[in-house]
Write an enzyme that holds these catalytic residues in place. Structure first.
Site, PDB file in Angstrom:
ATOM      1  N   CYS A  31       0.867  -1.180   0.000  1.00 37.16           N
ATOM      2  CA  CYS A  31       0.000   0.000   0.000  1.00 37.16           C
ATOM      3  C   CYS A  31       0.908   1.235   0.000  1.00 37.16           C
ATOM      4  O   CYS A  31       1.635   1.454   0.967  1.00 37.16           O
ATOM      5  CB  CYS A  31      -0.898  -0.008   1.232  1.00 37.16           C
ATOM      6  SG  CYS A  31      -2.045   1.374   1.230  1.00 37.16           S
ATOM      7  N   HIS A  37      -0.120   4.656  -0.641  1.00 37.78           N
ATOM      8  CA  HIS A  37      -0.627   5.829   0.090  1.00 37.78           C
ATOM      9  C   HIS A  37      -0.370   5.578   1.573  1.00 37.78           C
ATOM     10  O   HIS A  37      -0.035   6.494   2.323  1.00 37.78           O
ATOM     11  CB  HIS A  37      -2.126   6.093  -0.182  1.00 37.78           C
ATOM     12  CG  HIS A  37      -3.017   5.495   0.859  1.00 37.78           C
ATOM     13  ND1 HIS A  37      -3.613   4.258   0.751  1.00 37.78           N
ATOM     14  CD2 HIS A  37      -3.346   5.951   2.101  1.00 37.78           C
ATOM     15  CE1 HIS A  37      -4.284   3.989   1.867  1.00 37.78           C
ATOM     16  NE2 HIS A  37      -4.143   4.999   2.699  1.00 37.78           N
ATOM     17  N   HIS A  40      -8.147  -5.252  -7.114  1.00 40.27           N
ATOM     18  CA  HIS A  40      -8.226  -3.797  -7.317  1.00 40.27           C
ATOM     19  C   HIS A  40      -8.560  -3.559  -8.792  1.00 40.27           C
ATOM     20  O   HIS A  40      -7.875  -4.103  -9.670  1.00 40.27           O
ATOM     21  CB  HIS A  40      -6.895  -3.116  -7.012  1.00 40.27           C
ATOM     22  CG  HIS A  40      -6.521  -3.088  -5.549  1.00 40.27           C
ATOM     23  ND1 HIS A  40      -6.089  -4.195  -4.870  1.00 40.27           N
ATOM     24  CD2 HIS A  40      -6.510  -2.070  -4.657  1.00 40.27           C
ATOM     25  CE1 HIS A  40      -5.830  -3.863  -3.616  1.00 40.27           C
ATOM     26  NE2 HIS A  40      -6.075  -2.581  -3.451  1.00 40.27           N
ATOM     27  N   ASP A  91     -10.774   4.200  -3.584  1.00 33.74           N
ATOM     28  CA  ASP A  91      -9.597   4.883  -3.039  1.00 33.74           C
ATOM     29  C   ASP A  91      -9.788   6.385  -3.196  1.00 33.74           C
ATOM     30  O   ASP A  91     -10.066   6.861  -4.298  1.00 33.74           O
ATOM     31  CB  ASP A  91      -8.344   4.410  -3.792  1.00 33.74           C
ATOM     32  CG  ASP A  91      -7.064   4.741  -3.042  1.00 33.74           C
ATOM     33  OD1 ASP A  91      -7.030   5.795  -2.377  1.00 33.74           O
ATOM     34  OD2 ASP A  91      -6.111   3.958  -3.135  1.00 33.74           O
ATOM     35  N   CYS A 129      -4.119   6.174  -5.566  1.00 36.18           N
ATOM     36  CA  CYS A 129      -3.691   4.791  -5.284  1.00 36.18           C
ATOM     37  C   CYS A 129      -2.247   4.573  -5.761  1.00 36.18           C
ATOM     38  O   CYS A 129      -1.980   4.523  -6.968  1.00 36.18           O
ATOM     39  CB  CYS A 129      -4.619   3.770  -5.922  1.00 36.18           C
ATOM     40  SG  CYS A 129      -4.262   2.088  -5.381  1.00 36.18           S
ATOM     41  N   GLY A 130      -1.358   4.425  -4.789  1.00 34.30           N
ATOM     42  CA  GLY A 130       0.068   4.322  -5.134  1.00 34.30           C
ATOM     43  C   GLY A 130       0.440   3.026  -5.816  1.00 34.30           C
ATOM     44  O   GLY A 130       1.215   3.028  -6.782  1.00 34.30           O
ATOM     45  N   THR A 131      -0.124   1.897  -5.344  1.00 38.06           N
ATOM     46  CA  THR A 131       0.187   0.637  -6.027  1.00 38.06           C
ATOM     47  C   THR A 131      -0.498   0.628  -7.394  1.00 38.06           C
ATOM     48  O   THR A 131       0.042   0.082  -8.367  1.00 38.06           O
ATOM     49  CB  THR A 131      -0.213  -0.585  -5.172  1.00 38.06           C
ATOM     50  OG1 THR A 131      -1.559  -0.409  -4.702  1.00 38.06           O
ATOM     51  CG2 THR A 131       0.706  -0.771  -3.982  1.00 38.06           C
TER      52      THR A 131
HETATM   53  O1  PYC Z   1      -2.106   3.554  -2.308  1.00 36.15           O
HETATM   54  O2  PYC Z   1      -1.392   1.549  -2.804  1.00 36.15           O
HETATM   55  C1  PYC Z   1      -2.250   2.314  -2.385  1.00 36.15           C
HETATM   56  C2  PYC Z   1      -3.527   1.752  -1.906  1.00 36.15           C
HETATM   57  C3  PYC Z   1      -3.925   0.445  -1.940  1.00 36.15           C
HETATM   58  C4  PYC Z   1      -5.193   0.389  -1.374  1.00 36.15           C
HETATM   59  C5  PYC Z   1      -5.546   1.659  -0.991  1.00 36.15           C
HETATM   60  N1  PYC Z   1      -4.508   2.479  -1.325  1.00 36.15           N
END
Ligand code: PYC
Length: 320
Positions: free
Chosen positions: A92, A94, A213, A239, A243-245
């Site tokens: 994750c 974020h 996702h 999100d 969403c960083g991933t």
């Molecule tokens: O930012 O990777 C992310 C993330 C995954 C689920 C919610 N945010």
């Protein structure tokens, strides 16, 4: 304090609108465990910590929890396990940005680069500058491009399957659906239908990895951005951040399609028009190492009280 009451200390933050709740003390003990071992320990023996912190009445559907643990690698400043109202996340970003501003708030970061151990591997963060944090993520790649799936009520939908620290299905919206905050219900219906269709058609990531996702892209409203997304998370909440991933998965797909070169900056807006900036380095084994930069703010320091007589001491528990 009454007998059997547990006190869990947390620090809350949000990254580009998406919340992170970092558990800093009060968790059960598991000396010497890696983040992956920690995740299984929590899942099998102490799932109450996740449900008490991430589910209502203390948490909510968008809450992502992060348990800080001792790193097992001597060059890391912390270990972390991420969870939400329905289970555990692989990675994750974020949340990693939220963990980084929390570690800075606690005075637990070194100057410059800091490594954090996670179940997906080691990520490297830079100490925050005015709340902006960059994270060098684990290797990310496009697993399958232009995969078609028949989605009941929506017809044939095409997307890419990619890993960015979680498995994503990435769809260009075109004229099919408007990627806008005013259209959350339809976006949620659409992405839930896609998710069910992927499962029904056994479309997965590598080694059967569940695609939990779903990411839809449309034109940005924010003129600084290259694209705007809506991301459906595993608990079926969206999100609030880009969403960083998911941004990592997008960067990997752009690179695979020869649309993003190392050093070029991609600006990904989320559904709230907040932005993550991303760049890539080519990975020797194929795919890329994405770096994602976003801004976070600490919003609260709190002590959660888990009282043995409270009927919802361990939260109102969801299943997927
Ligand atoms: O930012 O990777 C992310 C993330 C995954 C689920 C919610 N945010």
């Amino acid at each position: 304090m009454s007998e059997g009451v547990k006190i869990i200390k947390v620090i809350d933050s949000h990254t580009a609108g998406e919340p992170t709740r970092v558990v800093v003390s009060g968790a059960p003990d598991n000396p010497g465990a890696t983040p992956t071992e920690w995740r299984e320990f929590l899942r099998n023996e102490h799932d109450w910590l996740r449900t008490a912190m991430a589910c209502e009445p203390r948490g909510h559907e968008a809450a992502v929890g992060a348990l800080l643990c001792e790193p097992t690698q001597s060059d890391c400043v912390a270990g972390v396990v991420f969870f939400n109202n329905v289970g555990y996340l692989h990675g994750c970003l974020h949340g990693t940005i939220g963990v980084t501003v929390t570690l800075a708030h606690l005075g637990r970061l070194n100057e410059g680069d800091n490594k954090i151990e996670t179940p997906t591997g080691i990520v490297t963060v830079r100490e925050p500058e005015d709340g902006w944090v960059s994270v060098r993520n684990v290797r990310s790649w496009c697993h399958a491009a232009a995969v078609s799936v028949e989605v009941p009520d929506w017809g044939t939908v095409q997307g890419d399957v990619a890993w960015g620290g979680n498995w994503f299905f990435l769809i260009e919206a075109g004229d099919a659906i408007k990627v806008d905050f005013s259209n959350l219900d339809q976006l949620t219906d659409f992405t839930c239908a896609v998710r069910r269709a992927l499962e029904a058609n056994s479309i997965t990531g590598e080694n059967g990895g569940e695609i939990d996702h779903i990411e839809v892209f449309g034109p940005p409203a924010n003129e600084e951005a290259d694209s705007k997304n809506f991301v459906l998370c595993p608990g079926l909440a969206y999100d609030r951040s880009p969403c960083g991933t998911g941004t990592s998965a997008k960067l990997a797909c752009l690179h695979a399609a020869d649309k993003l070169q190392p050093g070029q900056v991609w600006r990904q807006a989320g559904i709230l028009d907040t932005i993550f900036e991303g760049t890539v380095e080519e990975a020797p084994k194929g795919g890329v190492f994405p770096t994602v930069r976003g801004r976070a703010f600490v919003t609260a320091e709190a002590q959660m009280i888990v009282h043995p007589d409270d009927p919802f001491a361990h939260g109102i528990v969801h299943s997927k």
